[in-house]
Design an enzyme around this catalytic site. Sequence first.
Site, mmCIF file in Angstrom:
data_model
loop_
_atom_site.group_PDB
_atom_site.id
_atom_site.type_symbol
_atom_site.label_atom_id
_atom_site.label_comp_id
_atom_site.label_asym_id
_atom_site.label_seq_id
_atom_site.Cartn_x
_atom_site.Cartn_y
_atom_site.Cartn_z
ATOM 1 N N ARG A 1 0.866 -1.175 0.000
ATOM 2 C CA ARG A 1 0.000 0.000 0.000
ATOM 3 C C ARG A 1 0.905 1.227 0.000
ATOM 4 O O ARG A 1 2.046 1.168 0.471
ATOM 5 C CB ARG A 1 -0.898 0.020 1.234
ATOM 6 N N LYS B 1 -2.076 -2.084 7.966
ATOM 7 C CA LYS B 1 -3.250 -1.529 8.647
ATOM 8 C C LYS B 1 -3.310 -2.026 10.088
ATOM 9 O O LYS B 1 -3.020 -3.182 10.366
ATOM 10 C CB LYS B 1 -4.536 -1.928 7.911
ATOM 11 N N HIS C 1 -2.013 2.189 -6.047
ATOM 12 C CA HIS C 1 -2.740 0.946 -5.764
ATOM 13 C C HIS C 1 -2.809 0.050 -7.000
ATOM 14 O O HIS C 1 -2.950 -1.170 -6.885
ATOM 15 C CB HIS C 1 -4.143 1.273 -5.256
ATOM 16 N N ARG D 1 -0.162 -2.428 -6.861
ATOM 17 C CA ARG D 1 -0.511 -3.484 -5.893
ATOM 18 C C ARG D 1 -1.446 -4.505 -6.564
ATOM 19 O O ARG D 1 -1.277 -5.715 -6.417
ATOM 20 C CB ARG D 1 -1.160 -2.845 -4.668
ATOM 21 N N HIS E 1 -3.985 -8.966 3.687
ATOM 22 C CA HIS E 1 -5.440 -8.980 3.772
ATOM 23 C C HIS E 1 -5.878 -9.802 4.986
ATOM 24 O O HIS E 1 -5.404 -10.925 5.182
ATOM 25 C CB HIS E 1 -6.054 -9.616 2.522
ATOM 26 N N TYR F 1 -9.206 -11.284 -7.081
ATOM 27 C CA TYR F 1 -8.253 -11.490 -8.162
ATOM 28 C C TYR F 1 -8.450 -12.819 -8.887
ATOM 29 O O TYR F 1 -7.884 -13.034 -9.945
ATOM 30 C CB TYR F 1 -6.817 -11.411 -7.627
#
Length: 299
Positions: free
Chosen positions: A149, A173, A245, A248, A271, A280
């Site tokens: 990110r 995160k 992004h 990514r 994630h 994806y």
Amino acid sequence: MNIQSYLKGFSAYLKLERSLSENSINAYLNDVSKLFEYLQLVKQDATLQTISLKELRDFIIWLNELGAQASTQARVISGIKSFFIYLMEEELIKNDPSALLETPKISRKLPDTLSIHEIDQLIAAIDASKPEGMRNKAIIEVLYSCGLRVSELTELKISNIFEETEFIKVVGKGNKERIVPIGATALKFINIYLNEIRVHQTIKRGNENYIFLNRFGAKLSRISIFNLIKSLAVAAGIHKNISPHTLRHSFATHLIEGGADLRAIQEMLGHASITTTEIYTHLDRDYLKTVITEFHPRA
């Protein structure tokens, strides 16, 4: 209703109890502020104790009428729910009106990606004769080879590079740390930047450990990375609407196309849920269909 004192306590709760990043905290505070702005318009005598589920639903409908996307509405609802959980834990209210507030269904739109050729074009568009050229090459290589990110890139530290094993430690995160492989090409450009460019900079105090610095010797901002990607896309003649992004997404897409395990990609992307990574797999199906159509003798 004076909401500022509640927002201040909510901010501390998000930071200390939820370990959220500064950006996430600000987003939550802004979303809750929007709710109270709305309530002031439709019900000026509203208090924390009198807010109802119907009013919360009407607020979300109002956001929808303003054109807010389902993903934005979902984020706002998440912020509101967290706010009322905080109020309940602090015993500032007796009932949680957001408990039955539904999150809108979010259609999982296939993200834009760049082909390997387009990534090469992006890198080729960098002017290596300028002092920041090698830094910018390292930035693109790291974003693409590690799937970071943009905030993870700007926070990347020299002490978190493990060159011998070709891994980097990333703080994602919620301050969650993960270990991500880094390619030899990305490492090469980082070393060139550190040893031949950055070493000659006067570094602003407190920024010594950050890898990527601006011309003032301070760590790069997120917006400067956005601007870099946009300008390189123009220079490379790439007409897609891309951002950091996009690199990514491209990282994950190319791994899927190469047959990589979904769990491994989930780990590398940071994630929390496998369903986030599964977006994806649509690319994987399309890719397999193309391969069969083009190369299978019975297609």
